[in-house]
Design an enzyme around this catalytic site. Structure first.
Site, PDB file in Angstrom:
ATOM      1  N   SER A 142       8.001  -4.148   0.114  1.00 12.97           N
ATOM      2  CA  SER A 142       8.844  -5.209   0.663  1.00 12.97           C
ATOM      3  C   SER A 142      10.004  -5.429  -0.301  1.00 12.97           C
ATOM      4  O   SER A 142       9.883  -5.139  -1.502  1.00 12.97           O
ATOM      5  CB  SER A 142       8.038  -6.505   0.804  1.00 12.97           C
ATOM      6  OG  SER A 142       8.885  -7.617   1.058  1.00 12.97           O
ATOM      7  N   TYR A 155       1.608 -12.592  -2.789  1.00 14.18           N
ATOM      8  CA  TYR A 155       2.150 -11.586  -1.882  1.00 14.18           C
ATOM      9  C   TYR A 155       3.253 -10.775  -2.566  1.00 14.18           C
ATOM     10  O   TYR A 155       3.229  -9.538  -2.544  1.00 14.18           O
ATOM     11  CB  TYR A 155       2.703 -12.247  -0.622  1.00 14.18           C
ATOM     12  CG  TYR A 155       3.433 -11.287   0.273  1.00 14.18           C
ATOM     13  CD1 TYR A 155       2.733 -10.426   1.115  1.00 14.18           C
ATOM     14  CD2 TYR A 155       4.825 -11.213   0.265  1.00 14.18           C
ATOM     15  CE1 TYR A 155       3.396  -9.529   1.932  1.00 14.18           C
ATOM     16  CE2 TYR A 155       5.499 -10.318   1.075  1.00 14.18           C
ATOM     17  CZ  TYR A 155       4.778  -9.477   1.903  1.00 14.18           C
ATOM     18  OH  TYR A 155       5.442  -8.569   2.703  1.00 14.18           O
TER      19      TYR A 155
END
Length: 264
Positions: A142, A155
């Site tokens: 990401s 995360y």
């Protein structure tokens, strides 16, 4: 398009919805047979829809946050009667909120799925690719990997881990015929934000999120070309990735916090 024994075989995790589902669809369109995995029963619906294009699509409903789930998926992939050509390590979840206030079990489940299962499945399947001297691996990271992520700290850290992991094993495998690519999407129109309880954040409320089909296509193309990494989606994502990479953490972190902090 008709099915045949010469079709290349790919495994895609987290493929019931979102980017993983779109990656599986992209591979089917390119003539791959696929083994798709997710914990949700929707993985069977996804398989039925994908199989309409004439390829063999094998659904595996497993919890990849467990070692047993990872091992079951690896066994199923090996039972397909064809060598693996591509492994897409995409499964992941998010947890939003101030770290001291989020449930411990949610944070540890995130680590087990995003990090542990990625390493475990790669450990089980990569030796098969190396033994053949040919193969492609795509790891979904990401743009959150490039800087600390307040209010989704675990995360962001997990995505930094898998990006670093992909880059590291890529170098190790450079002379084996196996390439490893890190896909770094930005905000994408998927169920991620609702599942991560991020719908009340600025990033979750963005109206111009990327289309998962576009992100999937860019990721698969980069994988097939053997690129080291690709920032998927809009030009703004590439700008953010560059800024996050080069800005000092002391500047990047509060900027990210404005996007991910739950609204009062």
């Amino acid at each position: 398009m008709t099915n045949d024994t010469a079709a290349p075989l790919a495994v895609v995790t987290g493929a019931s919805t979102g980017i993983g589902r779109a990656i599986a669809a992209e591979l089917v369109e390119r003539g791959y047979d696929v083994v798709i995995a997710a914990e949700e029963p929707a993985i069977h619906e996804a398989a039925a829809e994908l199989a309409r294009d004439g390829r063999t699509v094998t659904p595996v409903q497993v919890d990849l946050a467990t070692a047993q789930g990872v091992e079951q998926l690896a066994r199923t992939a090996r039972e397909q009667g064809a060598p693996l050509d591509a492994v897409i390590l995409n499964a992941g979840v998010g947890v939003n909120g101030r770290f001291d206030q989020t449930p411990l079990e949610d944070e540890l489940n995130l680590v087990d799925l995003n990090v542990r299962s990625t390493v475990h499945l790669a450990k089980l399947l990569l030796p098969d690719l190396v033994a053949r001297g040919d193969g492609r691996v795509l790891v979904t990271s990401s743009i959150a990997a490039v800087a600390p992520g307040p209010y989704h700290a675990t995360y962001a850290a997990s995505k930094a881990f898998v990006h670093s992991f992909a880059e590291g094993i890529r170098e190790e495998l450079k002379d084996t015929g196996v390439s490893v690519t890190s896909l770094m999407p930005g905000p994408t129109e998927t169920e991620f934000f609702s599942r991560a309880d991020m719908e009340d954040t600025k990033i979750g409320q963005m109206d111009d999120k990327d289309d998962p089909a576009d992100v999937a296509r860019e990721g698969v193309e980069a994988m097939l070309k053997g690129r080291s990494s690709v920032v998927g989606g809009s030009f703004a994502n590439r700008v953010q990735a560059e800024l996050g990479t080069h800005l000092p953490d002391a500047l990047a972190t509060p900027l990210m916090a404005r996007m991910t902090k739950p609204q009062d």
